[in-house]
Design an enzyme around this catalytic site. Structure first.
Site, short mmCIF file in Angstrom:
data_model
loop_
_atom_site.label_atom_id
_atom_site.label_comp_id
_atom_site.label_asym_id
_atom_site.label_seq_id
_atom_site.Cartn_x
_atom_site.Cartn_y
_atom_site.Cartn_z
N ASP A 1 0.56 28.51 18.05
CA ASP A 1 0.87 28.40 16.62
C ASP A 1 1.38 29.74 16.08
OD1 ASP A 1 0.06 25.83 16.78
OD2 ASP A 1 -1.84 26.09 15.70
N TYR A 2 0.79 30.82 16.56
CA TYR A 2 1.19 32.15 16.08
C TYR A 2 2.65 32.44 16.44
CZ TYR A 2 1.60 37.21 15.70
OH TYR A 2 2.04 38.47 15.38
N PHE B 1 4.97 30.31 17.05
CA PHE B 1 5.83 29.42 16.25
C PHE B 1 6.03 30.00 14.85
CE2 PHE B 1 6.74 25.95 13.38
CZ PHE B 1 7.64 25.17 14.08
N LEU C 1 5.38 -9.43 5.67
CA LEU C 1 5.12 -10.22 6.88
C LEU C 1 4.18 -11.36 6.54
CD1 LEU C 1 4.49 -7.45 9.57
CD2 LEU C 1 6.48 -8.94 9.43
N GLU D 1 2.90 -5.08 18.70
CA GLU D 1 2.68 -3.72 18.21
C GLU D 1 1.46 -3.72 17.30
OE1 GLU D 1 6.44 -2.14 16.48
OE2 GLU D 1 7.31 -3.97 17.32
N LYS E 1 -0.59 -2.92 13.97
CA LYS E 1 -0.24 -2.84 12.55
C LYS E 1 -1.03 -1.68 11.93
CE LYS E 1 0.19 -5.76 8.45
NZ LYS E 1 -0.53 -4.90 7.52
N ASP F 1 -2.25 1.03 9.18
CA ASP F 1 -2.54 0.90 7.75
C ASP F 1 -2.19 2.20 7.04
OD1 ASP F 1 -3.31 -0.49 5.58
OD2 ASP F 1 -5.46 -0.27 5.87
N ARG G 1 8.67 1.69 0.18
CA ARG G 1 8.94 0.25 0.23
C ARG G 1 9.18 -0.32 -1.16
NH1 ARG G 1 6.95 -4.61 -0.55
NH2 ARG G 1 7.59 -6.25 0.88
N TYR H 1 8.69 1.76 13.76
CA TYR H 1 8.57 0.47 14.44
C TYR H 1 9.77 -0.46 14.29
CZ TYR H 1 7.00 -0.72 9.69
OH TYR H 1 6.92 -0.86 8.33
N LYS I 1 -4.12 -10.63 11.56
CA LYS I 1 -5.06 -9.71 10.91
C LYS I 1 -6.42 -9.79 11.60
CE LYS I 1 -3.91 -7.68 7.72
NZ LYS I 1 -3.51 -7.69 6.34
N CYS J 1 -11.85 -20.59 -24.28
CA CYS J 1 -11.18 -19.35 -23.89
C CYS J 1 -12.00 -18.14 -24.31
CB CYS J 1 -9.78 -19.29 -24.53
SG CYS J 1 -8.92 -17.74 -24.22
N CYS K 1 -9.61 -16.26 -27.25
CA CYS K 1 -9.24 -16.86 -28.55
C CYS K 1 -10.11 -18.05 -28.92
CB CYS K 1 -7.77 -17.26 -28.55
SG CYS K 1 -7.40 -18.65 -27.42
N CYS L 1 -6.06 -22.12 -20.88
CA CYS L 1 -6.13 -22.02 -22.33
C CYS L 1 -4.78 -22.50 -22.87
CB CYS L 1 -6.38 -20.57 -22.77
SG CYS L 1 -6.16 -20.34 -24.56
N CYS M 1 -2.81 -16.60 -28.03
CA CYS M 1 -3.84 -15.98 -27.18
C CYS M 1 -3.29 -14.66 -26.65
CB CYS M 1 -4.18 -16.94 -26.04
SG CYS M 1 -5.50 -16.35 -24.96
#
Length: 664
Positions: free
Chosen positions: A31-32, A34, A81, A110, A112, A114, A133, A221, A308, A402, A405, A420, A426
């Site tokens: 890292d150094y 870089f 989907l 593949e 999915k 999250d 999106r 993907y 899912k 309701c 109202c 209602c 309302c």
């Protein structure tokens, strides 16, 4: 070596190190080392701005401030989907697609992930924009923030298409999420709730330097575009990997639904070993030509299905049942719960759906209930722990009036919900209808959000959506949190909405059962609002895909005098109430009442252009051959079973040239 050559050499070297570290997980320098090289490049670029390059690794450190994210229309729509939850769902899906395409079908499986969906556009091998999106049709331009994510290549390697979009998920690995929260707790800040929401929120931070501090990753993907020279989904993943994208190696090509189910079963057991959140498996038809043949529904591709994983469940106490009124007057009962952690979020409320659901599960206030997230999104009560029920518990009595109202509720025969009927008196219905009217898929009014609509209604400034067009800056300035600039933006946004196309205006009116697709069908058939208003139920049901329920709802809406008055006011204010002359010029009735199946590979025009030509000229595109099909337009590689079926039913098979001649 010239200064320019030094700069280019450093850029190439640092890009290669980035690729090895963040994409291939195989760092070749410390890292150094870089950081020293990166600082050297930053100094050279600062002294020589004439050699600016938006793809330079120095842009990864951020620093660009974005106060307002520009809304951009997706060149290629980002679809949702369809979801499945069982083996039976997947077998039903397989049956449907086998009826529509010829030949053997293989699948790409593949995971999915999250996170937050993103669409990246590359031109000549360079990242030119990154769009969220949004609603699938348009999203926000977050390019400056995405450039800070090290696993997103700013410049591609190898041979790649001239232009394409690649879709993926911005995720926050567990390790980085835990570290971020440890740092927040250390300085006395509230920890973040879950990796997904934190990743999504990161994309809209105004300072890209803050985004650069977060260990986000981008997992790709799907490639979308023209002339890609790719034949299958699995091949597209392999090619994307060679161009420099981080594509999870877990994806697998299989040849049967049984193999798909084996993949699902494996990852349902092992998903917790992954460094990222995942909530299921995405199964795609592997062959891109078959994908094209299967096409899309109004919301999702027919060639893909999300499976899912079983939702997480928890138990908690139900303290009170309250009732919400929607824009259509539908009453939704809501369970108010003791707060409980579920799938990474704190849940305090859950939908009870309707009176039948409450009665079926015998849900009562004071019960200990089991809660899960339906599709891991919307919390719902799935059962009651009867062993924990209080002795003095009483059955739930569903409300009769309701809650807003006090009008007596109605429930139509065959309906599951109570309503209602106080349509114009309302408040939640009034507010909900106006919020629908201004929403992104309808009028999309800049500067006007749901909370402001409620303020306007409660202040007595508007009582329906046509009132919006009489508002002035002086009217809205006194509202809470309203300054001169925001008031001007609101009024300008209302004015700009007058050019929104007629089909979106019709959708925005909020007629029950008239969604985006139905609105487009009605507009295409009737051309202007007067024709829709004057259509009878019998006439409406002759329109493609308009049933009796929709037809009755449309006529009921326009039979209300207050609604026709609103329509006339909108017309006077200049809102679009007919198809534009330009759009009308491209439409004819040449193919009216004719149904076409489009199959094979085409050369003069693309498959999508063929479908548009059919619809613009009054025809209908159908996915499978039946006795109601009038023509099959056949390109190269049309499947033999389609030809056999067309011949059996004596349906004419025509070429794309034959079809284009029909239009002339």
């Amino acid at each position: 070596m010239t200064i320019h050559e030094q700069i280019e050499a450093l850029r190439d070297e640092l890009s290669q190190h980035n690729q090895m570290y963040y994409v291939q997980d195989n760092p070749t320098i410390s890292d150094y080392e870089f950081d020293v090289k990166l600082k050297q490049l930053q100094e050279l670029e600062a002294k020589h701005p004439e050699f600016f390059d938006a793809s330079s690794p120095t842009h990864r450190v951020g620093g660009e401030i974005t106060k307002n994210f520009e809304t951009v229309v997706h060149e290629h729509r980002m679809y949702s989907l369809d979801n499945s939850y069982s083996k039976e769902d997947l077998l039903d899906w397989e049956t449907r697609i086998k009826k529509m395409v010829d030949g053997d079908i293989s699948y790409t499986c593949e995971l999915k992930y999250d996170g937050a969906s993103i669409s990246l556009t590359y031109e000549k091998g360079k990242l030119v924009k990154a769009i969220t999106r949004g609603d699938g049709l348009q999203g926000d331009n977050v390019t400056a923030n995405i450039k800070t994510i090290k696993s997103v290549p700013l410049k591609l390697k190898g041979e790649y298409p001239e232009k394409f979009d690649i879709r993926g998920e911005i995720v926050l690995p567990f390790e980085g999420f835990i570290k971020m929260n440890e740092e927040r707790i250390e300085i006395g800040e509230e920890p973040y709730r879950n990796p997904r929401n934190t990743a999504s929120g990161s994309l809209k931070l105004q300072d890209s330097a803050e985004v650069a501090k977060r260990p986000l990753e981008c997992l790709l993907y799907n490639i979308t575009g023209s002339n890609l020279n790719i034949d299958t989904q699995f091949e597209s993943l392999e090619k994307a990997r060679t161009w420099g994208f981080k594509v999870p190696p877990i994806a697998k090509k299989v040849n049967s639904i049984d193999a798909v189910l084996a993949f699902i079963e494996h990852w349902d057991l092992h998903r917790h070993e992954l460094p990222y959140e995942t909530d299921g498996v995405v199964i795609k038809v592997n062959d891109l030509q078959q994908q094209e043949e299967l096409g899309y529904t109004a919301k999702a591709p027919r060639w893909a299905m999300a499976y899912k994983f079983k939702a997480e469940q928890v138990s908690t106490r139900l303290n009170e049942i309250t009732y919400q009124v929607g824009r259509t007057g539908a009453i939704t009962p809501v369970a108010n719960l003791d707060p409980v952690e579920l799938a990474g979020t704190t849940v305090k409320r859950a939908s009870l759906h309707n009176a039948d659901q409450i009665e079926r599960l015998d849900i009562r206030e004071g019960d200990i209930v089991f809660v899960e997230k339906g599709g891991e999104i919307i919390p719902k009560i799935i059962a009651v722990d009867l062993n924990e029920r209080p002795v003095n518990s009483q059955p739930t009595q569903y409300i009769t009036h309701c809650p807003e109202c006090q009008t007596e509720l109605v429930r139509q025969e065959g309906e599951v919900q109570h309503y209602c009927p106080n349509y114009n008196g309302c408040n939640p219905q009034i507010i909900g209808r106006i919020q629908h009217f201004i929403s992104r898929k309808a009028m999309d009014i800049d500067g006007l959000g749901g909370e402001t609509v409620a303020l306007l209604v409660n202040a007595g400034l508007i009582s329906n959506y046509s009132d919006l067009y009489e508002l002035t800056i002086d009217d809205v300035l006194p509202l809470e949190r309203m300054a001169q600039k925001s008031a001007e933006n609101l009024i300008n946004g209302i004015e700009a909405s007058k050019i929104v196309p007629f089909e979106r205006v019709l959708f925005g009116l909020g007629i029950r059962y008239v969604g985006e697709t139905v609105a487009k069908k009605l507009v295409k058939h009737y051309k202007n609002i007067d024709a829709v208003m004057n259509a009878s139920i019998i006439e409406l049901v002759t329109v493609d895909e308009i049933g009796v329920r929709i037809a009755e709802s449309v006529t009921d809406f326009f039979n209300v005098e207050a609604n026709t008055e609103m329509i006339n006011r909108l017309r006077l204010f200049g809102v679009q109430m007919e198809i534009s002359a330009e759009k009308l010029a491209n439409q004819t009735n040449t193919l009216e009442r004719k149904a076409f199946v489009v199959s094979g590979v085409f050369h003069t025009v693309s498959r999508n252009e063929l479908k548009k030509l059919i619809e613009d000229n009054g025809g209908k595109v159908v996915s499978s051959i039946s006795s109601k099909t009038n023509y099959v337009i056949a390109g190269d590689n049309m499947g033999p079973s389609k030809k056999e079926k067309a011949d059996k039913l004596e349906i004419p098979i025509i070429s794309e040239q034959d079809f284009l001649s029909m239009l002339q």
